[in-house]
Design an enzyme around this catalytic site. Structure first.
Site, PDB file in Angstrom:
ATOM      1  N   PRO A   9       0.785  -1.225   0.000  1.00  0.00           N
ATOM      2  CA  PRO A   9       0.000   0.000   0.000  1.00  0.00           C
ATOM      3  C   PRO A   9       0.817   1.276   0.000  1.00  0.00           C
ATOM      4  O   PRO A   9       1.891   1.348   0.601  1.00  0.00           O
ATOM      5  CB  PRO A   9      -0.833  -0.095   1.279  1.00  0.00           C
ATOM      6  CG  PRO A   9      -0.351  -1.276   2.023  1.00  0.00           C
ATOM      7  CD  PRO A   9       0.470  -2.109   1.111  1.00  0.00           C
ATOM      8  N   ASN A  10       0.259   2.257  -0.697  1.00  0.00           N
ATOM      9  CA  ASN A  10       0.766   3.631  -0.775  1.00  0.00           C
ATOM     10  C   ASN A  10       2.007   3.792  -1.655  1.00  0.00           C
ATOM     11  O   ASN A  10       2.399   4.917  -1.958  1.00  0.00           O
ATOM     12  CB  ASN A  10       1.037   4.211   0.631  1.00  0.00           C
ATOM     13  CG  ASN A  10      -0.226   4.257   1.457  1.00  0.00           C
ATOM     14  OD1 ASN A  10      -1.248   4.745   1.001  1.00  0.00           O
ATOM     15  ND2 ASN A  10      -0.188   3.701   2.663  1.00  0.00           N
ATOM     16  N   ARG A  17       4.953  11.249  -2.897  1.00  0.00           N
ATOM     17  CA  ARG A  17       4.742  10.862  -1.501  1.00  0.00           C
ATOM     18  C   ARG A  17       5.987  11.158  -0.655  1.00  0.00           C
ATOM     19  O   ARG A  17       7.018  10.502  -0.828  1.00  0.00           O
ATOM     20  CB  ARG A  17       4.433   9.360  -1.442  1.00  0.00           C
ATOM     21  CG  ARG A  17       4.252   8.838  -0.027  1.00  0.00           C
ATOM     22  CD  ARG A  17       4.199   7.328   0.027  1.00  0.00           C
ATOM     23  NE  ARG A  17       4.089   6.863   1.395  1.00  0.00           N
ATOM     24  CZ  ARG A  17       4.304   5.609   1.771  1.00  0.00           C
ATOM     25  NH1 ARG A  17       4.620   4.683   0.875  1.00  0.00           N
ATOM     26  NH2 ARG A  17       4.195   5.288   3.041  1.00  0.00           N
ATOM     27  N   TYR A  22      11.213   9.235   0.579  1.00  0.00           N
ATOM     28  CA  TYR A  22      11.110   8.304  -0.547  1.00  0.00           C
ATOM     29  C   TYR A  22      11.643   8.836  -1.869  1.00  0.00           C
ATOM     30  O   TYR A  22      11.620   8.131  -2.875  1.00  0.00           O
ATOM     31  CB  TYR A  22       9.648   7.874  -0.718  1.00  0.00           C
ATOM     32  CG  TYR A  22       9.067   7.284   0.548  1.00  0.00           C
ATOM     33  CD1 TYR A  22       9.672   6.187   1.166  1.00  0.00           C
ATOM     34  CD2 TYR A  22       7.945   7.831   1.152  1.00  0.00           C
ATOM     35  CE1 TYR A  22       9.172   5.648   2.331  1.00  0.00           C
ATOM     36  CE2 TYR A  22       7.422   7.293   2.329  1.00  0.00           C
ATOM     37  CZ  TYR A  22       8.047   6.216   2.917  1.00  0.00           C
ATOM     38  OH  TYR A  22       7.549   5.680   4.077  1.00  0.00           O
ATOM     39  N   ASN A  70       8.620  -4.976  -1.530  1.00  0.00           N
ATOM     40  CA  ASN A  70       8.521  -3.806  -0.658  1.00  0.00           C
ATOM     41  C   ASN A  70       7.051  -3.739  -0.258  1.00  0.00           C
ATOM     42  O   ASN A  70       6.206  -3.256  -1.022  1.00  0.00           O
ATOM     43  CB  ASN A  70       8.949  -2.522  -1.366  1.00  0.00           C
ATOM     44  CG  ASN A  70       8.878  -1.316  -0.442  1.00  0.00           C
ATOM     45  OD1 ASN A  70       8.322  -1.394   0.662  1.00  0.00           O
ATOM     46  ND2 ASN A  70       9.443  -0.199  -0.879  1.00  0.00           N
ATOM     47  N   ALA A  73       3.773  -0.405   4.568  1.00  0.00           N
ATOM     48  CA  ALA A  73       3.482  -0.523   5.999  1.00  0.00           C
ATOM     49  C   ALA A  73       3.104  -1.942   6.412  1.00  0.00           C
ATOM     50  O   ALA A  73       3.253  -2.306   7.589  1.00  0.00           O
ATOM     51  CB  ALA A  73       2.371   0.454   6.383  1.00  0.00           C
ATOM     52  N   GLU A  94      13.771  -8.569   0.452  1.00  0.00           N
ATOM     53  CA  GLU A  94      12.981  -7.460   1.012  1.00  0.00           C
ATOM     54  C   GLU A  94      13.717  -6.158   0.712  1.00  0.00           C
ATOM     55  O   GLU A  94      14.936  -6.081   0.887  1.00  0.00           O
ATOM     56  CB  GLU A  94      12.874  -7.651   2.532  1.00  0.00           C
ATOM     57  CG  GLU A  94      12.244  -6.482   3.252  1.00  0.00           C
ATOM     58  CD  GLU A  94      12.284  -6.646   4.784  1.00  0.00           C
ATOM     59  OE1 GLU A  94      13.114  -7.449   5.291  1.00  0.00           O
ATOM     60  OE2 GLU A  94      11.499  -5.980   5.459  1.00  0.00           O
ATOM     61  N   HIS A  96      13.408  -1.702   1.019  1.00  0.00           N
ATOM     62  CA  HIS A  96      12.748  -0.464   1.442  1.00  0.00           C
ATOM     63  C   HIS A  96      13.563   0.707   0.955  1.00  0.00           C
ATOM     64  O   HIS A  96      14.795   0.697   1.062  1.00  0.00           O
ATOM     65  CB  HIS A  96      12.635  -0.398   2.971  1.00  0.00           C
ATOM     66  CG  HIS A  96      11.858  -1.544   3.533  1.00  0.00           C
ATOM     67  ND1 HIS A  96      10.495  -1.608   3.459  1.00  0.00           N
ATOM     68  CD2 HIS A  96      12.273  -2.694   4.114  1.00  0.00           C
ATOM     69  CE1 HIS A  96      10.088  -2.752   3.995  1.00  0.00           C
ATOM     70  NE2 HIS A  96      11.157  -3.438   4.394  1.00  0.00           N
ATOM     71  N   ARG A 103      13.909   5.286  11.530  1.00  0.00           N
ATOM     72  CA  ARG A 103      12.680   6.087  11.524  1.00  0.00           C
ATOM     73  C   ARG A 103      11.867   5.795  12.807  1.00  0.00           C
ATOM     74  O   ARG A 103      12.424   5.410  13.815  1.00  0.00           O
ATOM     75  CB  ARG A 103      11.904   5.804  10.232  1.00  0.00           C
ATOM     76  CG  ARG A 103      12.680   6.226   8.970  1.00  0.00           C
ATOM     77  CD  ARG A 103      11.866   6.026   7.720  1.00  0.00           C
ATOM     78  NE  ARG A 103      10.656   6.848   7.734  1.00  0.00           N
ATOM     79  CZ  ARG A 103       9.646   6.698   6.880  1.00  0.00           C
ATOM     80  NH1 ARG A 103       9.727   5.765   5.926  1.00  0.00           N
ATOM     81  NH2 ARG A 103       8.586   7.471   6.964  1.00  0.00           N
TER      82      ARG A 103
END
Ligand code: DQA
Length: 168
Positions: A9-10, A17, A22, A70, A73, A94, A96, A103
């Protein structure tokens, strides 16, 4: 050997964004970075947990050789995604864009990491190139650097000195 790049998502909103974390590259740019390393690459992005889980199930029988994920959330709490990925018998990388460990505390934990062969965090778009190289290595393929990297698509965003993600 086909790679599958999965986004949660997102991540459809990349480009506009939260550029501080990002960068300004789009989702298509990120996938292009992977394709520049490994042209035989499928990609999918879902806003829904169930749709993402179902795509992982499909990857068990559609000829997918490795997955780059990725999960956005969902990374931090989706045990359903964890369980689905655990069923896969192919390498999982994985990735990111941002450095999740630097963070907010809720981002420090990944439920994907225990079922991933490799985790990459904080390298921005370069992380996608590293992820593709890692997937190739896990599949026993040689590094793409060299003659393969002279294709036109190789000049995609993220190939500069900048990491293309958050500022350090
Ligand atoms: C992300 C990090 C996650 O914490 C966040 O929810 C995302 C993007 C990254 O690429 O840095 O959606 O996975």
């Amino acid at each position: 050997m086909r790679l599958l790049v999965l986004h949660g998502p997102n991540l459809s909103q990349l480009g506009t964004r939260d550029p501080t974390h990002y960068g300004t590259a789009t989702l298509a740019d990120a996938v292009a970075v992977v394709r520049a390393v490994h042209p035989d690459t499928d990609s999918a992005q879902y806003e829904d947990e169930g749709a993402l889980v179902r795509r992982v199930h499909d990857a068990r029988r559609d000829g997918t050789s490795a997955v780059i994920c990725n999960a956005g959330a969902l990374t931090h709490y989706s045990w359903a995604l964890h369980d689905a990925l655990e069923l896969l018998e192919v390498p999982i990388v994985e990735v990111h864009l941002s450095q999740i460990h630097a963070r907010e505390p809720f981002r420090h934990h990944s439920v994907v990491a225990p079922v991933a062969d490799v985790s990459i965090s904080g390298a921005g778009l370069v992380g996608y190139r590293l992820a593709a190289e890692a997937a190739r290595a896990l599949l026993g393929l040689e590094s793409s650097s060299g003659e393969e990297s002279s294709s036109g698509e190789e000049s995609s965003p993220g190939d500069g000195a900048s990491l293309g993600g958050e500022a350090s």
